[in-house]
Write a protein that holds these residues in place. Structure first.
Motif, PDB file in Angstrom:
ATOM      1  N   GLN B 142       5.700   3.130   4.109  1.00  0.00           N
ATOM      2  CA  GLN B 142       5.262   3.136   5.684  1.00  0.00           C
ATOM      3  C   GLN B 142       3.936   2.367   5.866  1.00  0.00           C
ATOM      4  O   GLN B 142       3.772   1.857   6.687  1.00  0.00           O
ATOM      5  CB  GLN B 142       5.203   4.578   6.235  1.00  0.00           C
ATOM      6  N   HIS B 146       4.016  -0.648   8.170  1.00  0.00           N
ATOM      7  CA  HIS B 146       3.549  -0.194   9.528  1.00  0.00           C
ATOM      8  C   HIS B 146       1.941  -0.458   9.626  1.00  0.00           C
ATOM      9  O   HIS B 146       1.162  -0.682  10.809  1.00  0.00           O
ATOM     10  CB  HIS B 146       3.923   1.005  10.158  1.00  0.00           C
ATOM     11  N   VAL B 147       1.252  -0.644   8.521  1.00  0.00           N
ATOM     12  CA  VAL B 147      -0.232  -0.701   8.729  1.00  0.00           C
ATOM     13  C   VAL B 147      -0.951  -1.908   7.892  1.00  0.00           C
ATOM     14  O   VAL B 147      -1.333  -2.959   8.499  1.00  0.00           O
ATOM     15  CB  VAL B 147      -0.954   0.480   7.841  1.00  0.00           C
ATOM     16  N   PRO B 150       1.222  -5.475   9.359  1.00  0.00           N
ATOM     17  CA  PRO B 150       0.619  -6.002  10.867  1.00  0.00           C
ATOM     18  C   PRO B 150      -0.811  -6.024  11.015  1.00  0.00           C
ATOM     19  O   PRO B 150      -1.347  -7.090  11.747  1.00  0.00           O
ATOM     20  CB  PRO B 150       0.998  -4.548  11.696  1.00  0.00           C
ATOM     21  N   GLU B 151      -1.657  -5.026  10.212  1.00  0.00           N
ATOM     22  CA  GLU B 151      -3.139  -5.293  10.536  1.00  0.00           C
ATOM     23  C   GLU B 151      -3.649  -6.650   9.757  1.00  0.00           C
ATOM     24  O   GLU B 151      -4.692  -7.322  10.178  1.00  0.00           O
ATOM     25  CB  GLU B 151      -3.981  -4.256   9.686  1.00  0.00           C
TER      26      GLU B 151
END
Lengths: 346, 230
Positions: B142, B146-147, B150-151
């Motif tokens: 995850q 999701h981190v 995208p970041e």
């Protein structure tokens, strides 16, 4: 004086926990073995200088740091015995906010707050939107849902952090130097919000800080950490009004700058006995001092003093020089009225 | 069409259709190899990042092995790599020539390079954000999905851009040993047959291609930065 009775049974228990790091093939202790209970519903402060071990200590609660020995219990769950999936499930029940907020820069405020919900498997977008709106309303950021973190001020970012931490209805909120990057006014409003959350959601709050003022404003109890050891532990009013360990005294003095400025032996030239009187709660509202002085015929000279609050508790502290034949009788009468008295060296 | 003008300017270029075909071949090689490079290099870069010391899944031995393999592939000059890989290429795609024959060495040459760029883009993501996600109970997968990705989007877009431009250079080199495309024309006509106008036109086309890729990459990066409210 015992800790405020608002708090319940222990919700976080450290049992003979210690932590050391391996540096260059050698074990360097970060936290000496300690045991500590944090009660359900209290705001517990951990104060220490940088390097004292407070960041490590707070991270032992959600096992971001694994203890080198001992056990950490949340309720009756032994965190140290959980496997990865069970640990992740437990972590969702513990919110955490950070000094530098740690928001996702590529996501909107609404998506940042929704993130823990989605991580926990929420798929119903309407329900997520409703919960996010409710959380943003609680922290006063309804108008900013579609902005990005870079567009908000520090205080607003920390409010997003708080909303995010509360998303999965945790029973514990960990605050890692949550106000250290904020200016004094913003600090006050964030602390007020934390106190409100503690009161209304019955959440246990553990915060670490290097500012005694933060502890004074919101904490019920405090542990003072010095070089990996808890050197003082107690109700904030006790620790604040009667600090025993030198480190604690320094922290208190930092919060009361005028006393630190007085330096060594400040009363050497003042005649009479030097006494520090502490009034708490109801004692601050009655004219006890003037009544006792009148009845005993003792003269007093005020050398220093303040009236303030420790969380919700009003307190006063006066440093007096007393002269007269019946000083001892006066002190006995003051003690009888619930005023705490310490005799200071001159 | 302004054929007379072109004939005057470039007297040796008698088959413009061949040049068009070469352009198309270069674009196909570039597109195909870039897609596969990203497909292979992105997971490799993520793995390099995650298994490093102090990261989410520290595995020092695996990390050292991966890093060694990546360094070996990166230290072989591309033109040598292409020759060395010929048996592998034949085994994978059934030919050593043409667009299909060029793609395996292009990917094997570029993927390690891209993986390193991915690794350094991921390293730029603030550790605090990762720690906050862990505190929220996120799994490693995850966090990656999701981190980290995208970041690091801005850095990843830049990595794809740089890799695409490196691949343009590789395809031109590949041309010399039978891959076709603009590099092949420049080499055969421009170098071996002394037709310098061929050289000029192919180089000009390559310059335009590189400019376009860079502009596209910059535009995507700026758009991603705007989305962060910067």
């Amino acid at each position: 004086m015992p800790a405020p009775s608002r708090s319940g049974p222990a919700v976080i228990r450290f049992l003979d926990v210690h932590k050391s790091y391996r540096v260059g093939g050698r074990d360097v202790p970060a936290l000496e073995p300690f045991s500590l209970d944090i009660a359900d519903g209290e705001v517990f402060g951990i104060i220490g200088h940088s390097g004292a071990g407070k960041s490590t200590l707070i991270r032992l609660i959600n096992l971001l740091e694994r203890p080198s020995g001992g056990r950490v219990l949340i309720g009756d769950v032994d965190m140290t015995a959980l496997d990865e999936p069970a640990l992740r499930a437990q972590r969702r029940r513990i919110g955490m906010i950070f000094q530098h907020f740690n928001l996702l820069g590529s996501q909107t405020i609404a998506d940042n707050v929704a993130f823990p919900l989605r991580l926990a498997g929420a798929r119903d977008e309407a329900a997520i939107r409703a919960r996010v709106a409710e959380l943003l309303a609680r922290v006063g950021l309804e108008a900013h849902a579609d902005k990005y973190p870079a567009q908000l001020s520090g205080g607003q970012k920390q409010r997003v952090g708080i909303a995010r931490a509360l998303a999965n209805r945790p029973s514990i909120l960990l605050c890692d130097e949550a106000t250290s990057a904020l200016d004094p006014q913003t600090t006050a409003s964030v602390l007020d919000l934390l106190a409100e959350i503690n009161r209304e959601l019955k959440l246990t709050v553990v915060l670490i800080t290097h500012e005694m003022d933060v502890v004074r404003r919101v904490c019920d109890r405090v542990a003072v950490l010095d070089a990996g050891r808890i050197v003082e532990l107690g109700a904030v009013a006790d620790v604040f009004l009667h600090p025993r360990h030198p480190t604690t005294r320094r922290f208190v003095e930092e919060a009361l700058p005028e006393e630190a400025a007085a330096g060594e032996a400040p009363f050497a030239r003042v005649p009479g006995r030097i006494l520090r009187l502490s009034f708490r709660g109801a004692a601050t509202w009655t004219p006890t001092l003037s009544r006792v002085m009148r009845e005993t015929g003792v003269d007093f000279n005020i050398l220093a003093g303040r009236i303030d609050r420790i969380k919700d508790l009003p307190y006063g502290q006066l440093t007096l020089a007393l002269e007269g034949r019946d000083v001892d009788a006066a002190l006995a009468a003051l003690r009888g009225a619930g005023i705490e008295i310490e005799e200071l060296p001159r | 069409m302004t054929a007379p003008l072109l004939t005057t300017l470039f007297p040796n270029i008698d088959d413009w259709a061949e040049l068009g075909q070469a352009c198309l071949d270069t674009l196909l090689m570039l597109g195909g190899s870039l897609a596969l490079t990203v497909l292979l290099g992105l997971p490799l870069g993520v793995l390099l990042h995650l298994t490093a010391r102090g990261q989410l899944a520290p595995m020092p031995r695996l990390n050292a092995a991966l890093a060694f393999a990546v360094n070996v592939l990166r230290s072989v000059p591309f033109i040598i790599l292409m020759i060395v890989l010929m048996p592998v290429t034949y085994f994978l795609v059934g030919t050593r020539l043409g667009i299909r024959g060029a793609i395996p060495p292009l990917v094997i040459g570029a993927a390690p390079f891209f993986a390193r760029l991915v690794e350094s883009a991921l390293r730029e993501v603030e550790h605090g954000v990762v720690e906050a996600s862990q505190a929220m109970g996120a799994s490693t997968w995850q966090i990656v999905r999701h981190v980290l990705l995208p970041e690091a989007r801005g850095g990843l877009i830049a990595a794809v851009t740089v890799t695409a431009i490196a691949l343009v250079g590789y395809t031109a080199m590949g041309g010399a040993i039978g891959a076709g495309g603009l590099g092949d024309l420049a080499y055969r006509y421009g170098y071996l047959s002394y037709k310098s106008d061929y050289m000029l036109v192919t180089v000009a086309l390559l310059v335009v291609l590189v400019q376009l890729i860079q502009a596209l990459g910059d535009w995507l990066a700026a758009r991603s930065a705007r989305r962060r409210g910067r």
